[in-house]
Design a protein around this motif. Structure first.
Motif, mmCIF file in Angstrom:
data_model
loop_
_atom_site.group_PDB
_atom_site.id
_atom_site.type_symbol
_atom_site.label_atom_id
_atom_site.label_comp_id
_atom_site.label_asym_id
_atom_site.label_seq_id
_atom_site.Cartn_x
_atom_site.Cartn_y
_atom_site.Cartn_z
ATOM 1 N N VAL A 65 0.892 -1.152 0.000
ATOM 2 C CA VAL A 65 0.000 0.000 0.000
ATOM 3 C C VAL A 65 0.929 1.198 0.000
ATOM 4 N N THR A 66 0.406 2.450 0.041
ATOM 5 C CA THR A 66 1.300 3.529 -0.312
ATOM 6 C C THR A 66 1.361 4.711 0.601
ATOM 7 N N VAL A 67 2.268 5.640 0.303
ATOM 8 C CA VAL A 67 2.426 6.830 1.091
ATOM 9 C C VAL A 67 3.353 7.791 0.417
ATOM 10 N N VAL A 68 3.185 9.071 0.654
ATOM 11 C CA VAL A 68 4.199 10.052 0.289
ATOM 12 C C VAL A 68 3.716 11.447 -0.021
ATOM 13 N N ALA A 69 4.497 12.407 0.354
ATOM 14 C CA ALA A 69 4.411 13.768 -0.131
ATOM 15 C C ALA A 69 5.797 14.307 0.041
ATOM 16 N N LEU A 70 6.513 14.392 -1.049
ATOM 17 C CA LEU A 70 7.947 14.627 -0.960
ATOM 18 C C LEU A 70 8.365 16.068 -1.145
ATOM 19 N N GLU A 132 13.714 10.367 -7.732
ATOM 20 C CA GLU A 132 13.415 11.032 -6.463
ATOM 21 C C GLU A 132 11.916 11.334 -6.435
ATOM 22 N N GLY A 133 11.242 10.857 -5.426
ATOM 23 C CA GLY A 133 9.796 11.056 -5.345
ATOM 24 C C GLY A 133 8.994 9.938 -5.969
ATOM 25 N N GLN A 134 9.663 8.920 -6.513
ATOM 26 C CA GLN A 134 8.929 7.795 -7.092
ATOM 27 C C GLN A 134 8.255 6.966 -6.003
ATOM 28 N N VAL A 135 7.030 6.563 -6.258
ATOM 29 C CA VAL A 135 6.282 5.706 -5.339
ATOM 30 C C VAL A 135 6.033 4.375 -6.029
ATOM 31 N N ASP A 161 9.608 9.149 -13.640
ATOM 32 C CA ASP A 161 8.414 8.492 -13.121
ATOM 33 C C ASP A 161 7.478 9.455 -12.402
ATOM 34 N N GLY A 162 7.548 10.717 -12.759
ATOM 35 C CA GLY A 162 6.599 11.666 -12.201
ATOM 36 C C GLY A 162 7.089 12.349 -10.943
ATOM 37 N N CYS A 163 6.399 13.393 -10.549
ATOM 38 C CA CYS A 163 6.784 14.209 -9.396
ATOM 39 C C CYS A 163 5.700 14.108 -8.329
ATOM 40 N N ALA A 164 5.547 12.946 -7.767
ATOM 41 C CA ALA A 164 4.480 12.717 -6.793
ATOM 42 C C ALA A 164 4.640 13.620 -5.582
#
Length: 299
Positions: A65-70, A132-135, A161-164
């Motif tokens: 499952v996931t998480v993040v705000a970088l 950097e910031g990849q989930v 891979d995007g800027c999550a």
């Protein structure tokens, strides 16, 4: 001695970097994540067996499952004190998770996630600039979990891979999951998530380099404040074929490369040049990726 063939290059890539990312788009992104999840990640060491070098994608896959705000992260030991490693909120039917401390002990993440009722393991690993910031969320079967959504700002992004800026998990999500998140490496750290040196966000993006001599490659990298720290020999006529060495002659030819630490690159080389048609095809891939560089991976 024959020149390196396309088949030989594919074999290299299978060891040195992940599968190429397709053209931007949701379908392409799903395919990329499926490719990324085909190999399990190491427990506590940098991954060195990577599929596909030239247009690679990160290959640290867990189960999750996931998480993040970088974009609003406070590393341990810098800035104001951090009360909790994660910020977990429920909004509009989702668990929205931000990482306040990218360098916290994984046990701290796990404790907060379990307290929120989420059976999730989270790892934050040093990643090359493109990631950097990849989930990367995967399930127990190592497949990418589409239920877990990244939060992406509108507009262009300068990373492969995007800027999550965050991740949301459905409140009704059932099962277990592991998540790997890429972060900026600290001095002295080697990357655990890497890609081709000409991928979007990497030093030689949009820069032709395949089939150049090692001397020419060294000059290109120095212009970008990058040094060559290692060489991989891909030459069936050499007794050291497949080995990683500290140096090769400056007249040898470049097949590809990747960053393995801040300011340090590994370059894949052969004593013989690629056939002209193979070199041209490789450069065409670099140009194609360059043409797509103004697009966000989410567009």
């Amino acid at each position: 001695m024959t020149s390196t063939s396309t088949t030989d290059i594919d074999a290299i890539v299978a060891r040195l970097a992940p599968e190429p990312a397709p053209a931007p788009g949701e379908g392409a992104r799903d395919l990329m994540h499926q490719i990324m999840a085909t190999s399990p990640a190491p427990a506590a060491r940098r991954r060195v067996t990577l599929p596909r070098l030239r247009t690679a994608v990160s290959t640290i896959a867990l189960a999750g499952v996931t998480v993040v705000a970088l974009n609003s992260v406070v590393p341990s030991g810098t800035g104001p004190a951090v009360a909790q490693a994660l910020d977990i909120k429920r909004e509009a039917g989702y668990h929205v998770i931000k990482i306040n401390d990218l360098y916290a002990d994984p046990g701290k993440y796990e404790a907060q996630l379990r307290a929120a009722g989420l059976d999730i393991s989270l790892r934050v690993v040093p990643a090359t600039a493109a990631f950097e910031g990849q989930v990367q969320p995967t399930g127990p079967d190592k497949k990418y979990l589409t239920d877990i959504k990244g939060i992406y700002p509108p507009g262009p992004c300068d990373r492969l891979d995007g800027c999550a800026i965050g991740v949301k998990i459905p409140v009704g999500f059932q099962g277990t999951a592991d998540v790997t998140v890429g972060r900026k490496a600290r001095p002295g750290e080697e990357y655990m998530s890497i890609t081709s040196i000409d991928a979007k966000g990497e030093p030689l993006h949009c820069v032709p380099h395949v089939n150049k001599t090692v001397g020419e490659m060294r000059a290109l990298l120095r212009e970008r404040e990058v040094n060559i720290g290692k060489f991989v020999i891909e030459d069936p006529g050499d007794d050291r074929d497949g080995e990683t060495v500290a140096s090769v002659p400056g007249s040898w030819h470049v097949i590809g490369g990747y960053m393995y630490a801040p300011g340090l690159a590994t370059v894949v080389t052969s004593s013989t040049a690629m056939a002209p048609e193979e070199a041209e095809a490789a450069q065409d891939k670099t140009v194609k990726r360059c043409d797509q560089s103004s697009l966000s991976p989410r567009e």
